[in-house]
Design a protein around this motif. Structure first.
Motif, PDB file in Angstrom:
ATOM      1  N   GLU A 247       7.961   3.260 -11.073  1.00  0.00           N
ATOM      2  CA  GLU A 247       7.484   4.542 -10.580  1.00  0.00           C
ATOM      3  C   GLU A 247       6.088   4.375  -9.987  1.00  0.00           C
ATOM      4  OE1 GLU A 247       8.667   8.441  -9.952  1.00  0.00           O
ATOM      5  OE2 GLU A 247       9.687   7.189 -11.425  1.00  0.00           O
ATOM      6  N   VAL A 248       5.879   4.898  -8.785  1.00  0.00           N
ATOM      7  CA  VAL A 248       4.559   4.889  -8.152  1.00  0.00           C
ATOM      8  C   VAL A 248       4.010   6.311  -8.219  1.00  0.00           C
ATOM      9  CG1 VAL A 248       3.255   4.503  -6.030  1.00  0.00           C
ATOM     10  CG2 VAL A 248       5.157   2.977  -6.623  1.00  0.00           C
ATOM     11  N   LEU A 249       2.989   6.501  -9.049  1.00  0.00           N
ATOM     12  CA  LEU A 249       2.422   7.829  -9.236  1.00  0.00           C
ATOM     13  C   LEU A 249       1.270   8.100  -8.284  1.00  0.00           C
ATOM     14  CD1 LEU A 249       2.520   7.961 -13.149  1.00  0.00           C
ATOM     15  CD2 LEU A 249       4.178   8.875 -11.511  1.00  0.00           C
ATOM     16  N   ASP A 250       0.542   7.064  -7.900  1.00  0.00           N
ATOM     17  CA  ASP A 250      -0.517   7.198  -6.890  1.00  0.00           C
ATOM     18  C   ASP A 250      -0.662   5.861  -6.182  1.00  0.00           C
ATOM     19  OD1 ASP A 250      -2.652   5.510  -8.176  1.00  0.00           O
ATOM     20  OD2 ASP A 250      -2.475   7.051  -9.735  1.00  0.00           O
ATOM     21  N   LEU A 251      -1.542   5.814  -5.188  1.00  0.00           N
ATOM     22  CA  LEU A 251      -1.683   4.624  -4.356  1.00  0.00           C
ATOM     23  C   LEU A 251      -2.914   3.797  -4.704  1.00  0.00           C
ATOM     24  CD1 LEU A 251      -0.748   6.208  -0.886  1.00  0.00           C
ATOM     25  CD2 LEU A 251       0.759   5.216  -2.628  1.00  0.00           C
ATOM     26  N   SER A 252      -3.552   4.090  -5.828  1.00  0.00           N
ATOM     27  CA  SER A 252      -4.798   3.400  -6.176  1.00  0.00           C
ATOM     28  C   SER A 252      -4.577   1.922  -6.472  1.00  0.00           C
ATOM     29  CB  SER A 252      -5.466   4.081  -7.379  1.00  0.00           C
ATOM     30  OG  SER A 252      -4.592   4.077  -8.508  1.00  0.00           O
ATOM     31  N   ASP A 253      -3.351   1.535  -6.837  1.00  0.00           N
ATOM     32  CA  ASP A 253      -3.077   0.124  -7.139  1.00  0.00           C
ATOM     33  C   ASP A 253      -2.902  -0.732  -5.894  1.00  0.00           C
ATOM     34  OD1 ASP A 253      -3.122   0.706  -9.837  1.00  0.00           O
ATOM     35  OD2 ASP A 253      -0.950   0.983  -9.983  1.00  0.00           O
TER      36      ASP A 253
ATOM     37  N   ARG B  20       6.955  11.739  -2.561  1.00  0.00           N
ATOM     38  CA  ARG B  20       5.725  11.981  -3.310  1.00  0.00           C
ATOM     39  C   ARG B  20       4.514  11.462  -2.545  1.00  0.00           C
ATOM     40  NH1 ARG B  20       7.002  10.613  -9.700  1.00  0.00           N
ATOM     41  NH2 ARG B  20       8.672  12.149  -9.985  1.00  0.00           N
ATOM     42  N   VAL B  21       4.706  10.357  -1.833  1.00  0.00           N
ATOM     43  CA  VAL B  21       3.597   9.812  -1.049  1.00  0.00           C
ATOM     44  C   VAL B  21       3.166  10.820   0.010  1.00  0.00           C
ATOM     45  CG1 VAL B  21       2.878   7.951   0.485  1.00  0.00           C
ATOM     46  CG2 VAL B  21       4.362   7.451  -1.454  1.00  0.00           C
TER      47      VAL B  21
ATOM     48  N   GLN C  50       3.718  14.093  -0.045  1.00  0.00           N
ATOM     49  CA  GLN C  50       3.243  15.325  -0.656  1.00  0.00           C
ATOM     50  C   GLN C  50       1.785  15.251  -1.079  1.00  0.00           C
ATOM     51  OE1 GLN C  50       5.994  16.276  -3.819  1.00  0.00           O
ATOM     52  NE2 GLN C  50       7.705  16.608  -2.416  1.00  0.00           N
ATOM     53  N   ARG C  51       1.333  14.070  -1.481  1.00  0.00           N
ATOM     54  CA  ARG C  51      -0.062  13.955  -1.925  1.00  0.00           C
ATOM     55  C   ARG C  51      -1.043  14.160  -0.779  1.00  0.00           C
ATOM     56  NH1 ARG C  51      -2.417   8.993  -0.991  1.00  0.00           N
ATOM     57  NH2 ARG C  51      -3.735   9.083  -2.830  1.00  0.00           N
ATOM     58  N   ASP C  52      -0.615  13.953   0.459  1.00  0.00           N
ATOM     59  CA  ASP C  52      -1.472  14.163   1.629  1.00  0.00           C
ATOM     60  C   ASP C  52      -0.748  15.015   2.670  1.00  0.00           C
ATOM     61  OD1 ASP C  52      -3.915  12.776   1.060  1.00  0.00           O
ATOM     62  OD2 ASP C  52      -2.853  10.881   1.297  1.00  0.00           O
TER      63      ASP C  52
END
Length: 417
Positions: free
Chosen positions: A119-125, A141-142, A144-146
């Motif tokens: 699961e990728v919850l955010d792109l900080s990694d 989700r990617v 939707q965050r932006d």
């Protein structure tokens, strides 16, 4: 180039394949939050034009796709008890699980790191990544965050639909319209797994959906009612709801548009960027074309920003008329009851004409193609045409390509069906 593709559907996997075919040195990871071997949905449908693109871009995976596909000929439109009309033509379909298996194996063989169940919850990694490809579907989700940066708009259609399977083996692309006490309800069906499973998408207007109690019944109750309604076109066969251990749910189709398909080093692909209503059968095909074009512009441009700008300009312009066509098709089916007092032949012509004006001679041609001997001749012509297309693209005698030789550029979109 270091690339992470979020979403392990056909678009994301085929993008990874296309990039590796152009330069094996790319470091590419595909992350799919589904476990290995699981997928939603049943089958996908496509035509010769997609096979032309696949064979030009990567003959190995194209050959595997074609081998696992089912050929269907003609389209049948069943209306009421025994009234039937026909369209000519042919197409191909295959199980979505089989398509993902083929593309995942090919990507891995080319050196792509395909990860499942993550699961990728955010792109900080992904701070050290050159490019992030969002191929995670209509509910991305990617994106939707932006969403404000992509200019995302999601508009829901009026009709309710549910994506099912059936153990009835269809040999044609089949529409069946049945009248109930609550109004009209219909399905679109086509073969998915040879001699085993077909896809069956049931659709109806909101008042019919409520009138038949689908808003209050459980899944098994829904299936029992649908099997009773469609007992004749299903020949008494069962409908299948469960995929990935979950029951299918009624939905309203989401039309997704974006004013920009990229932001910084994040780019949208497939349903994350656009959706087209299932009545024109183009979702998987358009995602694959996105993948090929994105890979090609990245190969041609020295700077990623220039490549993304080129991709955005090309694909958004190409999708504008296709989404308009899909919107028209969706709206036509939302008011299909306006035409269902006609004979099947007249209704089928109205369906064929839903994309725009038809010339007077086309109705006469439509009448002619209902005659059995004419249909037989047309099938023979279609078979010859299909053989010629297969021979032209090298399907009959495929030679394994050099993995170091980049494929020819592909920019054209397949025609609207």
């Amino acid at each position: 180039m270091k690339i992470v593709c979020i979403g392990g559907g056909p678009g994301g996997l085929y993008f990874a394949i296309s990039m590796k075919r152009r330069d094996p040195a790319h470091d590419i990871t595909v992350i799919d939050h589904h476990p290995l071997g699981s997928t939603y949905g049943w089958g996908v449908v496509y035509w010769d034009d997609l096979l032309d693109i696949l064979y030009r871009n990567d003959p190995d995976s194209a050959h595997a796709v074609r081998t696992r596909s089912v050929l269907w000929q003609e389209q049948a439109i069943h209306l009421r008890d025994s009234d039937t009309a026909y369209f000519g033509g042919y197409g191909f379909s295959m199980g979505r699980a089989a398509l993902l298996e083929v593309l995942s194996r090919r990507a891995s063989d080319l050196g792509v790191d395909v990860q499942h169940g993550r699961e990728v919850l955010d792109l900080s990694d992904f701070g050290d990544v050159d490019l992030i490809v969002a191929a995670d579907g209509a509910n991305s989700r990617v994106r939707q965050r932006d969403s404000h940066r992509f200019g995302t708009s999601v508009t829901l259609g009026e009709n309710r639909y549910i994506w099912l399977g059936t153990d009835k083996v269809f040999t044609r692309f089949t529409f069946a319209f049945e009248h109930t006490s609550a109004g009209w309800i219909w399905f679109h069906a086509y073969p998915s797994v040879a001699e085993t499973i077909s896809t069956c998408i049931v659709e109806c207007q909101p008042r019919t959906w409520c009138g038949l109690g689908f808003d209050s019944q459980d899944n098994r109750g829904n299936l029992r009612v649908l099997e009773e309604i469609f007992a004749r076109p299903l020949d008494g066969h069962s409908l299948i709801s469960s995929t990935r251990g979950e029951f299918a749910r009624w939905n309203r189709f989401p039309e997704v548009t974006n004013t920009s398909w990229y932001h910084d080093n994040v780019v949208l692909l497939g349903d994350a960027a656009h959706t087209t209503h299932f009545t024109i059968g183009s979702g998987t095909r358009l995602a694959i074309v996105d993948a090929v074009v994105l890979a090609q512009v990245l190969y041609e441009h020295a700077e990623i920003a220039d490549a993304l700008d080129d991709y955005d300009a090309q694909r958004r312009a190409a999708l504008r008329p296709i989404q308009a066509c899909a919107r028209t098709s969706m709206a036509w089916f939302e008011h299909a009851d306006r035409y269902l007092d006609r004979s099947a032949v007249q209704f089928a012509y109205a369906m064929a004409a839903r994309h725009g004006m038809q010339m007077p001679w086309q109705y006469q041609q439509h009448l002619l193609t209902q005659v059995p001997p004419v249909r037989k001749v047309r099938r023979a012509i279609d078979s010859a045409h299909r053989w010629w297309r297969a021979a032209r693209r090298g399907e009959r005698a495929m030679a394994p390509p050099s993995p170091l030789r980049p494929p020819a550029p592909i920019r054209s979109d397949p025609p609207i069906r």
